[in-house]
Design a protein around this motif. Sequence first.
Motif, PDB file in Angstrom:
ATOM      1  N   TYR A  11       0.834  -1.206   0.000  1.00 59.20           N
ATOM      2  CA  TYR A  11       0.000   0.000   0.000  1.00 59.20           C
ATOM      3  C   TYR A  11       0.867   1.255   0.000  1.00 59.20           C
ATOM      4  CZ  TYR A  11      -3.348   3.409   1.954  1.00 59.20           C
ATOM      5  OH  TYR A  11      -4.133   4.511   2.196  1.00 59.20           O
ATOM      6  N   VAL A  12       1.900   1.268   0.845  1.00 57.00           N
ATOM      7  CA  VAL A  12       2.809   2.422   0.899  1.00 57.00           C
ATOM      8  C   VAL A  12       3.533   2.589  -0.432  1.00 57.00           C
ATOM      9  CG1 VAL A  12       4.913   3.282   1.983  1.00 57.00           C
ATOM     10  CG2 VAL A  12       3.081   2.347   3.397  1.00 57.00           C
ATOM     11  N   HIS A  13       3.923   1.474  -1.059  1.00 56.14           N
ATOM     12  CA  HIS A  13       4.586   1.546  -2.369  1.00 56.14           C
ATOM     13  C   HIS A  13       3.678   2.214  -3.403  1.00 56.14           C
ATOM     14  CE1 HIS A  13       6.901   0.365  -5.902  1.00 56.14           C
ATOM     15  NE2 HIS A  13       5.792  -0.168  -6.406  1.00 56.14           N
ATOM     16  N   HIS A  14       2.400   1.849  -3.417  1.00 52.41           N
ATOM     17  CA  HIS A  14       1.460   2.466  -4.356  1.00 52.41           C
ATOM     18  C   HIS A  14       1.248   3.940  -4.035  1.00 52.41           C
ATOM     19  CE1 HIS A  14       0.816  -1.340  -6.190  1.00 52.41           C
ATOM     20  NE2 HIS A  14       0.104  -1.858  -5.207  1.00 52.41           N
ATOM     21  N   LEU A  15       1.238   4.287  -2.729  1.00 47.66           N
ATOM     22  CA  LEU A  15       1.101   5.694  -2.360  1.00 47.66           C
ATOM     23  C   LEU A  15       2.301   6.512  -2.817  1.00 47.66           C
ATOM     24  CD1 LEU A  15      -0.398   5.571   1.269  1.00 47.66           C
ATOM     25  CD2 LEU A  15      -1.587   5.958  -0.891  1.00 47.66           C
ATOM     26  N   ARG A  16       3.496   5.940  -2.718  1.00 45.94           N
ATOM     27  CA  ARG A  16       4.684   6.657  -3.201  1.00 45.94           C
ATOM     28  C   ARG A  16       4.633   6.849  -4.709  1.00 45.94           C
ATOM     29  NH1 ARG A  16       8.858   3.357   0.754  1.00 45.94           N
ATOM     30  NH2 ARG A  16       8.816   4.869   2.496  1.00 45.94           N
ATOM     31  N   SER A  17       4.162   5.821  -5.412  1.00 43.96           N
ATOM     32  CA  SER A  17       3.989   5.956  -6.851  1.00 43.96           C
ATOM     33  C   SER A  17       2.950   7.015  -7.172  1.00 43.96           C
ATOM     34  CB  SER A  17       3.583   4.603  -7.453  1.00 43.96           C
ATOM     35  OG  SER A  17       3.326   4.717  -8.829  1.00 43.96           O
ATOM     36  N   LEU A  18       1.884   7.042  -6.406  1.00 44.28           N
ATOM     37  CA  LEU A  18       0.833   8.039  -6.611  1.00 44.28           C
ATOM     38  C   LEU A  18       1.374   9.444  -6.364  1.00 44.28           C
ATOM     39  CD1 LEU A  18      -2.822   7.596  -5.469  1.00 44.28           C
ATOM     40  CD2 LEU A  18      -1.683   9.746  -5.006  1.00 44.28           C
ATOM     41  N   GLN A  19       2.193   9.594  -5.309  1.00 42.80           N
ATOM     42  CA  GLN A  19       2.770  10.904  -5.020  1.00 42.80           C
ATOM     43  C   GLN A  19       3.690  11.363  -6.159  1.00 42.80           C
ATOM     44  OE1 GLN A  19       5.839  11.049  -2.023  1.00 42.80           O
ATOM     45  NE2 GLN A  19       5.015  12.960  -1.167  1.00 42.80           N
ATOM     46  N   TYR A  20       4.462  10.448  -6.714  1.00 38.23           N
ATOM     47  CA  TYR A  20       5.373  10.792  -7.809  1.00 38.23           C
ATOM     48  C   TYR A  20       4.602  11.265  -9.043  1.00 38.23           C
ATOM     49  CZ  TYR A  20       8.756  10.172 -11.576  1.00 38.23           C
ATOM     50  OH  TYR A  20       9.547  10.375 -12.676  1.00 38.23           O
ATOM     51  N   HIS A  21       3.555  10.521  -9.418  1.00 40.82           N
ATOM     52  CA  HIS A  21       2.785  10.897 -10.598  1.00 40.82           C
ATOM     53  C   HIS A  21       1.968  12.160 -10.351  1.00 40.82           C
ATOM     54  CE1 HIS A  21       4.095   7.288 -12.519  1.00 40.82           C
ATOM     55  NE2 HIS A  21       3.418   6.475 -11.709  1.00 40.82           N
ATOM     56  N   HIS A  22       1.574  12.385  -9.086  1.00 40.53           N
ATOM     57  CA  HIS A  22       0.846  13.612  -8.765  1.00 40.53           C
ATOM     58  C   HIS A  22       1.749  14.825  -8.934  1.00 40.53           C
ATOM     59  CE1 HIS A  22      -0.936  16.712  -6.109  1.00 40.53           C
ATOM     60  NE2 HIS A  22      -2.097  16.173  -6.473  1.00 40.53           N
ATOM     61  N   ASP A  23       2.995  14.714  -8.452  1.00 41.66           N
ATOM     62  CA  ASP A  23       3.936  15.824  -8.612  1.00 41.66           C
ATOM     63  C   ASP A  23       4.301  16.039 -10.072  1.00 41.66           C
ATOM     64  OD1 ASP A  23       3.882  16.107  -5.878  1.00 41.66           O
ATOM     65  OD2 ASP A  23       5.722  14.960  -5.539  1.00 41.66           O
ATOM     66  N   ALA A  24       4.344  14.929 -10.860  1.00 45.31           N
ATOM     67  CA  ALA A  24       4.719  15.040 -12.273  1.00 45.31           C
ATOM     68  C   ALA A  24       3.548  15.457 -13.155  1.00 45.31           C
ATOM     69  CB  ALA A  24       5.288  13.710 -12.769  1.00 45.31           C
ATOM     70  N   GLY A  25       2.324  15.422 -12.624  1.00 46.27           N
ATOM     71  CA  GLY A  25       1.155  15.787 -13.413  1.00 46.27           C
ATOM     72  C   GLY A  25       0.756  14.748 -14.433  1.00 46.27           C
ATOM     73  N   ASP A  26       1.172  13.497 -14.235  1.00 47.21           N
ATOM     74  CA  ASP A  26       0.818  12.409 -15.155  1.00 47.21           C
ATOM     75  C   ASP A  26      -0.508  11.813 -14.691  1.00 47.21           C
ATOM     76  OD1 ASP A  26       0.625  10.215 -16.794  1.00 47.21           O
ATOM     77  OD2 ASP A  26       2.728   9.604 -16.575  1.00 47.21           O
ATOM     78  N   TRP A  27      -1.629  12.312 -15.230  1.00 46.34           N
ATOM     79  CA  TRP A  27      -2.940  11.970 -14.707  1.00 46.34           C
ATOM     80  C   TRP A  27      -3.340  10.546 -15.053  1.00 46.34           C
ATOM     81  CZ3 TRP A  27      -4.160  15.144 -11.120  1.00 46.34           C
ATOM     82  CH2 TRP A  27      -3.739  16.475 -11.198  1.00 46.34           C
ATOM     83  N   ASN A  28      -2.904  10.024 -16.181  1.00 46.52           N
ATOM     84  CA  ASN A  28      -3.258   8.639 -16.533  1.00 46.52           C
ATOM     85  C   ASN A  28      -2.637   7.649 -15.550  1.00 46.52           C
ATOM     86  OD1 ASN A  28      -4.806   9.354 -18.774  1.00 46.52           O
ATOM     87  ND2 ASN A  28      -3.005   9.429 -20.109  1.00 46.52           N
ATOM     88  N   ARG A  29      -1.343   7.791 -15.301  1.00 46.52           N
ATOM     89  CA  ARG A  29      -0.682   6.904 -14.349  1.00 46.52           C
ATOM     90  C   ARG A  29      -1.114   7.186 -12.914  1.00 46.52           C
ATOM     91  NH1 ARG A  29       5.548   6.370 -16.687  1.00 46.52           N
ATOM     92  NH2 ARG A  29       4.948   5.533 -18.731  1.00 46.52           N
ATOM     93  N   LEU A  30      -1.495   8.443 -12.644  1.00 50.82           N
ATOM     94  CA  LEU A  30      -2.014   8.772 -11.323  1.00 50.82           C
ATOM     95  C   LEU A  30      -3.295   8.006 -11.046  1.00 50.82           C
ATOM     96  CD1 LEU A  30      -1.929  10.507  -8.750  1.00 50.82           C
ATOM     97  CD2 LEU A  30      -3.218  12.252  -9.985  1.00 50.82           C
ATOM     98  N   TRP A  31      -4.180   7.906 -12.055  1.00 48.22           N
ATOM     99  CA  TRP A  31      -5.437   7.152 -11.882  1.00 48.22           C
ATOM    100  C   TRP A  31      -5.148   5.672 -11.633  1.00 48.22           C
ATOM    101  CZ3 TRP A  31     -10.485   7.859 -11.093  1.00 48.22           C
ATOM    102  CH2 TRP A  31     -11.339   6.784 -11.326  1.00 48.22           C
ATOM    103  N   TYR A  32      -4.169   5.138 -12.372  1.00 45.73           N
ATOM    104  CA  TYR A  32      -3.813   3.727 -12.189  1.00 45.73           C
ATOM    105  C   TYR A  32      -3.280   3.494 -10.783  1.00 45.73           C
ATOM    106  CZ  TYR A  32      -1.283  -0.672 -12.726  1.00 45.73           C
ATOM    107  OH  TYR A  32      -0.810  -1.940 -12.562  1.00 45.73           O
ATOM    108  N   ALA A  33      -2.401   4.391 -10.304  1.00 44.07           N
ATOM    109  CA  ALA A  33      -1.852   4.243  -8.949  1.00 44.07           C
ATOM    110  C   ALA A  33      -2.940   4.419  -7.898  1.00 44.07           C
ATOM    111  CB  ALA A  33      -0.740   5.266  -8.725  1.00 44.07           C
TER     112      ALA A  33
END
Length: 834
Positions: A11-33
């Motif tokens: 769960y923490v790994h997915h949250l870190r991935s979500l935080q990375y894509h949120h900062d990068a503005g990658d909305w497609n990968r953000l939705w997946y995370a």
Amino acid sequence: MERCLDKLSQYVHHLRSLQYHHDAGDWNRLWYALERSLGCLTCPHCREDETEEPPHVLVLLQTIRTRWDEPDHRFHMDLKLCLQKRLGLLPPEKVGSPIANIFFTQEGHSARFRHGSHRGYTVEWLVDQLLANSVRPKDESMVLNVVRFHGKYRSLNNRPAAALVRFAIALERDGRCVPEGTIRVWPITKGLRMDDGSGQEVISKFLLASDSKSHGRGIVARSQHNGNGDEISLGGGHWQNHLDNLVCGRSVTGTLRCGQCQNICASLQHVYLVRDVHQPADKSLQERLKRVTGCFAICREEHLEGCDTFPHPERQVMPYKVSILQCRHCSLKLGNIQKTREMEGDWRSCFPPLVACLKCEAMAFELESACPNLLQTKKWITFASALGQRCMVSLGDVSFSALPLRDRNFLRKIARLSPTRVPAPVAISSTISAQGFDAILKGEDSWQLPLQEMNNLGRCIHEQLAVDTEIFWLFAKLREDIIKHVRPARSEKHEFINIFSRFYMSSRTQLADDNTFSQAFLKMQEELREKGLATLPWDLHSLVELKQQVEKFPGTAICWMCLCWYENGGSTSFSFDDELEHARLTMTVPTVVCKRLRQTCLDFTQKFCSDTEFGGSEPAVLADNIFRTTVLNYVLSSSNLHWGLGPHVYKHAISLGAVLECYSSPFNSTLPMFCSQCVPLDYIFGSIGPFQGSNVDIVLQQNADKLIIVAPPYIESELQACVERVCYLSKRYSLLAACIFPDWSDAQSVKALIAQCAQSGVVVRLPALKHYYHDYSAGNTVPARFASLGFVLSKDFDDGRLDAIAGIFELMRTQSAAHSTKGSGKRHAYQAAT
């Protein structure tokens, strides 16, 4: 514990991935995370921790998913800060907490502090300093580092926690107020280290310290010389036994029941086993003056369920006995309401002036965990001997599987075992009065009548929701186990879904009759064999066996939380998040139907559920929970079993005098009255119960010369039962029956119906691909790839009336297929209100 910590690491790994894509503005990968984060935690207790504990990331992610099309909403702006707190990038804040809510992690602790501000001093010295007010609970040296795991704050600093507990015990003994402690709640995050100078990793510290055998409720102060010492217990003694503190944050499913009718009397989390002295009963006066050690089961009066109280006849002789406690269902005497101040023992200061003292031989208790039977003993002291020597034990903490093998075997020897009570509809009238049907047929709203039955359902609506949700859980987990064994290929998945849907619908019908589903299970085995799928190596006959086989029911709130839905054009799609991605349960319903059912639930709660029966919830919240449970009742049967004749055909049938749909559900009914399996909850929406039930006879007695529409599920056993029922009703009452069947010329049910129509009826043949059914899930019509037969039965009408009724089936030839509208929908994940 290790499995849950592994899941939390994912769960923490997915949250870190979500935080990375949120900062990068990658909305497609953000939705997946985001989707991966929401579906990662399968343990209901871990999901509850992430939902209730700040920064509430799981709740925030669910809200963002529902407001995905609103990027400027404040929840999107809050996500970055909440992720930083959850991932440990920001230090945890200090918060106040009742000392009663802090649990230990270790089984024992040394007498002296080894590091920190109190290095070299003993725990007893620190207790004296706290009592002298030289050290305060809110001082920096007394701040406890804790983690929240499975609903409890578990201390990583056990010696300061032990000092605080002893300090609180002393204050309680003197009748003084206990101040709050101060804690810092560290998130369970891999790689996160504490900033107290030790540099220890939070997860490592938690794992190394977690050796408590009392679930954190007690700790032993060991001597440095011989390793022995005194135990302070959070489950007994003078302090921490206040009921409000003890049950905080716990989820207990064990129950105490009437030993005669097995009616639930109390939840085990509210029942306590205490040791005390008492006068022996039925002895001479001299012997009764002698005091003997005994054991009692007590709980607060307001925590009792299904019980009535009456003035005690011996109150003048024994003034401490205030009332007699009786089972509301079978009138068995369960115990007394007694005054605590006239009882003995130090524990009495922990309870209100009056408590319920329960009679052991009249009770049966169902332990939390894997014990498949109810336990009964003649004396509480016999049962207490298997639970250790503490002066007070909360039965909510007792788990059969957690007991040592010696104690489990001991309980099996001394206890009288009786079968566990399985979910069953709550005790309300299953037969609706004829006066109620009169009002329904005059055009009034079906949910309003009959009043008596609706009032009964309103009084016990929470129990009924729990029953229906548990039945859903049992069949959902059975479906998951079957998928793991059968392993259907992608091309076989649709066929398997249909097979299980037919099994589930047949089982619900059989359960309404005799609480078994053995015939439906055997039929499912035959269908699996016919389709070339693997058959099951086990047999099931009843809910008792099913309850013993599948995973334990986690509670209604968890099931409601796992139910998600999203709107797509004019339809609403429901899904129940499952551990197996390919086993996810889905159902699609027109949005207008969902809105109508929701309004019906709200009307029901406002009219038939008093304010005191909402369980602390608003009427809208209770209505929402009723709707969720109704969805769960039918999501397991969401295959082409939801096909039907369609609104266009029913509109014509109403003009011909149709009054009853004999096979339907709240999601696809058209007439004001319909038959369905999931009663009594379906009564709210106009159901009168199963087609085989006695309510159908009442309808036909009150409505002569009326038309009923019979469209059973295409299951051979159901078709045969339907034919027998229709033939019986047509002989007994003056009615017309329009039936739609598959053209299975070799089936006994079809042959019998054709023979019946040859005497008094009409048969209409509908060739394959030249007639249409209505798909209630998609809201359109679909061509039937199989041939069908339409039957009109009656012995009291002329051929002209029969031919007019047969026109219903002619409409199925001309009904045009509507195109469903598909668009990008907005996903909603509603969290259960608790």
